[in-house]
Design a protein around this motif. Structure first.
Motif, PDB file in Angstrom:
ATOM      1  N   ARG A   1       0.874  -1.174   0.000  1.00  0.00           N
ATOM      2  CA  ARG A   1       0.000   0.000   0.000  1.00  0.00           C
ATOM      3  C   ARG A   1       0.908   1.220   0.000  1.00  0.00           C
ATOM      4  N   PRO A   2       0.449   2.335  -0.549  1.00  0.00           N
ATOM      5  CA  PRO A   2       1.270   3.542  -0.455  1.00  0.00           C
ATOM      6  C   PRO A   2       1.558   3.848   1.014  1.00  0.00           C
ATOM      7  N   GLY A   3       2.833   4.006   1.339  1.00  0.00           N
ATOM      8  CA  GLY A   3       3.257   4.191   2.724  1.00  0.00           C
ATOM      9  C   GLY A   3       3.617   2.895   3.406  1.00  0.00           C
ATOM     10  N   GLY A   4       3.308   1.757   2.775  1.00  0.00           N
ATOM     11  CA  GLY A   4       3.613   0.455   3.356  1.00  0.00           C
ATOM     12  C   GLY A   4       5.088   0.109   3.226  1.00  0.00           C
ATOM     13  N   THR A   5       5.520  -0.737   4.119  1.00  0.00           N
ATOM     14  CA  THR A   5       6.922  -1.151   4.190  1.00  0.00           C
ATOM     15  C   THR A   5       7.202  -2.334   3.275  1.00  0.00           C
ATOM     16  N   ASN A   6       8.412  -2.353   2.718  1.00  0.00           N
ATOM     17  CA  ASN A   6       8.902  -3.565   2.084  1.00  0.00           C
ATOM     18  C   ASN A   6      10.290  -3.837   2.637  1.00  0.00           C
ATOM     19  N   LEU A   7      10.608  -5.098   2.765  1.00  0.00           N
ATOM     20  CA  LEU A   7      11.933  -5.501   3.237  1.00  0.00           C
ATOM     21  C   LEU A   7      12.359  -6.704   2.432  1.00  0.00           C
ATOM     22  N   VAL A   8      13.519  -6.582   1.806  1.00  0.00           N
ATOM     23  CA  VAL A   8      14.112  -7.696   1.082  1.00  0.00           C
ATOM     24  C   VAL A   8      15.489  -7.917   1.684  1.00  0.00           C
ATOM     25  N   VAL A   9      15.755  -9.154   2.065  1.00  0.00           N
ATOM     26  CA  VAL A   9      17.055  -9.505   2.643  1.00  0.00           C
ATOM     27  C   VAL A   9      17.787 -10.384   1.639  1.00  0.00           C
TER      28      VAL A   9
ATOM     29  N   PRO B   1      20.070  -6.542   4.485  1.00  0.00           N
ATOM     30  CA  PRO B   1      18.666  -6.132   4.442  1.00  0.00           C
ATOM     31  C   PRO B   1      18.498  -4.817   3.682  1.00  0.00           C
ATOM     32  N   SER B   2      17.422  -4.740   2.915  1.00  0.00           N
ATOM     33  CA  SER B   2      17.098  -3.532   2.153  1.00  0.00           C
ATOM     34  C   SER B   2      15.665  -3.115   2.476  1.00  0.00           C
ATOM     35  N   PRO B   3      15.506  -2.274   3.507  1.00  0.00           N
ATOM     36  CA  PRO B   3      14.161  -1.808   3.843  1.00  0.00           C
ATOM     37  C   PRO B   3      13.757  -0.644   2.947  1.00  0.00           C
ATOM     38  N   GLY B   4      12.469  -0.526   2.734  1.00  0.00           N
ATOM     39  CA  GLY B   4      11.973   0.574   1.922  1.00  0.00           C
ATOM     40  C   GLY B   4      10.506   0.824   2.180  1.00  0.00           C
ATOM     41  N   GLN B   5       9.954   1.705   1.366  1.00  0.00           N
ATOM     42  CA  GLN B   5       8.560   2.086   1.525  1.00  0.00           C
ATOM     43  C   GLN B   5       7.946   2.330   0.146  1.00  0.00           C
ATOM     44  N   TYR B   6       6.721   1.856  -0.032  1.00  0.00           N
ATOM     45  CA  TYR B   6       6.007   2.072  -1.291  1.00  0.00           C
ATOM     46  C   TYR B   6       5.467   3.494  -1.354  1.00  0.00           C
ATOM     47  N   LEU B   7       5.609   4.098  -2.520  1.00  0.00           N
ATOM     48  CA  LEU B   7       5.093   5.446  -2.753  1.00  0.00           C
ATOM     49  C   LEU B   7       3.875   5.429  -3.672  1.00  0.00           C
TER      50      LEU B   7
ATOM     51  N   ASP C   1      14.127   3.812  -0.728  1.00  0.00           N
ATOM     52  CA  ASP C   1      14.821   3.506   0.518  1.00  0.00           C
ATOM     53  C   ASP C   1      15.012   4.771   1.355  1.00  0.00           C
ATOM     54  N   ALA C   2      14.393   5.876   0.934  1.00  0.00           N
ATOM     55  CA  ALA C   2      14.471   7.126   1.699  1.00  0.00           C
ATOM     56  C   ALA C   2      13.702   7.006   3.011  1.00  0.00           C
ATOM     57  N   TYR C   3      12.722   6.086   3.013  1.00  0.00           N
ATOM     58  CA  TYR C   3      11.955   5.793   4.218  1.00  0.00           C
ATOM     59  C   TYR C   3      12.015   4.297   4.454  1.00  0.00           C
ATOM     60  N   ILE C   4      11.889   3.907   5.715  1.00  0.00           N
ATOM     61  CA  ILE C   4      11.958   2.490   6.059  1.00  0.00           C
ATOM     62  C   ILE C   4      10.613   1.974   6.568  1.00  0.00           C
ATOM     63  N   GLY C   5       9.568   2.749   6.359  1.00  0.00           N
ATOM     64  CA  GLY C   5       8.226   2.374   6.782  1.00  0.00           C
ATOM     65  C   GLY C   5       7.657   3.414   7.719  1.00  0.00           C
ATOM     66  N   ASP C   6       6.349   3.601   7.634  1.00  0.00           N
ATOM     67  CA  ASP C   6       5.648   4.584   8.472  1.00  0.00           C
ATOM     68  C   ASP C   6       6.296   5.958   8.391  1.00  0.00           C
TER      69      ASP C   6
ATOM     70  N   GLN D   1       9.285   6.832   8.320  1.00  0.00           N
ATOM     71  CA  GLN D   1      10.501   6.986   9.110  1.00  0.00           C
ATOM     72  C   GLN D   1      11.669   7.153   8.146  1.00  0.00           C
ATOM     73  N   PRO D   2      12.394   8.269   8.214  1.00  0.00           N
ATOM     74  CA  PRO D   2      13.522   8.465   7.296  1.00  0.00           C
ATOM     75  C   PRO D   2      14.619   7.428   7.516  1.00  0.00           C
ATOM     76  N   SER D   3      15.244   7.030   6.421  1.00  0.00           N
ATOM     77  CA  SER D   3      16.385   6.129   6.524  1.00  0.00           C
ATOM     78  C   SER D   3      17.631   6.963   6.833  1.00  0.00           C
ATOM     79  N   GLU D   4      18.687   6.281   7.219  1.00  0.00           N
ATOM     80  CA  GLU D   4      19.925   7.001   7.532  1.00  0.00           C
ATOM     81  C   GLU D   4      20.551   7.630   6.299  1.00  0.00           C
TER      82      GLU D   4
END
Length: 161
Positions: free
Chosen positions: A58-66, A76-82, A94-99, A101-104
């Motif tokens: 969903r837009p704003g939802g998290t994805n994680l691929v390891v 691990p590669s966390p990200g967020q759907y736009l 990968d600018a956000y890691i879910g909800d 939340q900004p990535s480093e």
């Protein structure tokens, strides 16, 4: 000299693009990108593997691929759907890691399109980087080779559906 203000495609110097004609339907290719059990079958270029994937589609939802290398070291590669247009387009970052939340360290946003073409799918993956330096680093990491190998693996899984 072209300046960013009048450049017709200001992102072109930050993008890496891979396009393939995949012998499977757009629905099958989309499923391979959105169903964790399918993602683990093709996502990492062999001999690497993908031990885990999770998707909150969903837009704003998290994805994680390891991904894991030959020694089992995990990346691990966390990200967020736009943006999500079922069977046609996925955009994640990968600018956000879910909800939100900004990535480093944001690295890129991925735009995937799946277009029907002669009973197959015109698959385009655009990696849009935050800087030219990030694009150059991704290219040196083997973007074209790695994503090309993964596209072939993706095709094999999509054809089996």
């Amino acid at each position: 000299m072209t300046t960013p203000a009048n450049d017709p495609d200001p992102d072109s110097n930050r993008d890496l693009v891979l396009t393939r004609l995949i012998d499977a339907s757009p629905e099958a290719v989309y499923r391979c990108w959105t169903e964790p059990d399918l993602m683990t079958r093709w996502f990492a270029p062999k001999p690497w593997s993908t031990p885990r994937a999770s998707v909150d589609l969903r837009p704003g939802g998290t994805n994680l691929v390891v991904m894991a290398d030959e020694n089992g070291t995990e990346y691990p590669s966390p990200g967020q759907y736009l943006e999500i247009i079922p069977n046609r387009k996925l955009v994640f970052t990968d600018a956000y890691i879910g909800d939100w939340q900004p990535s480093e360290k944001p690295f890129f946003t991925c735009v995937l399109t799946f277009e029907a073409e002669g009973g197959k799918t015109r698959y385009t993956a655009t990696a849009r980087h935050w800087s030219v330096e990030d694009r150059e680093a991704h290219e040196k990491m083997g973007f074209h080779e790695g994503w090309g190998l993964c596209a072939a693996q993706l095709e094999e899984v999509a054809k089996s559906l």
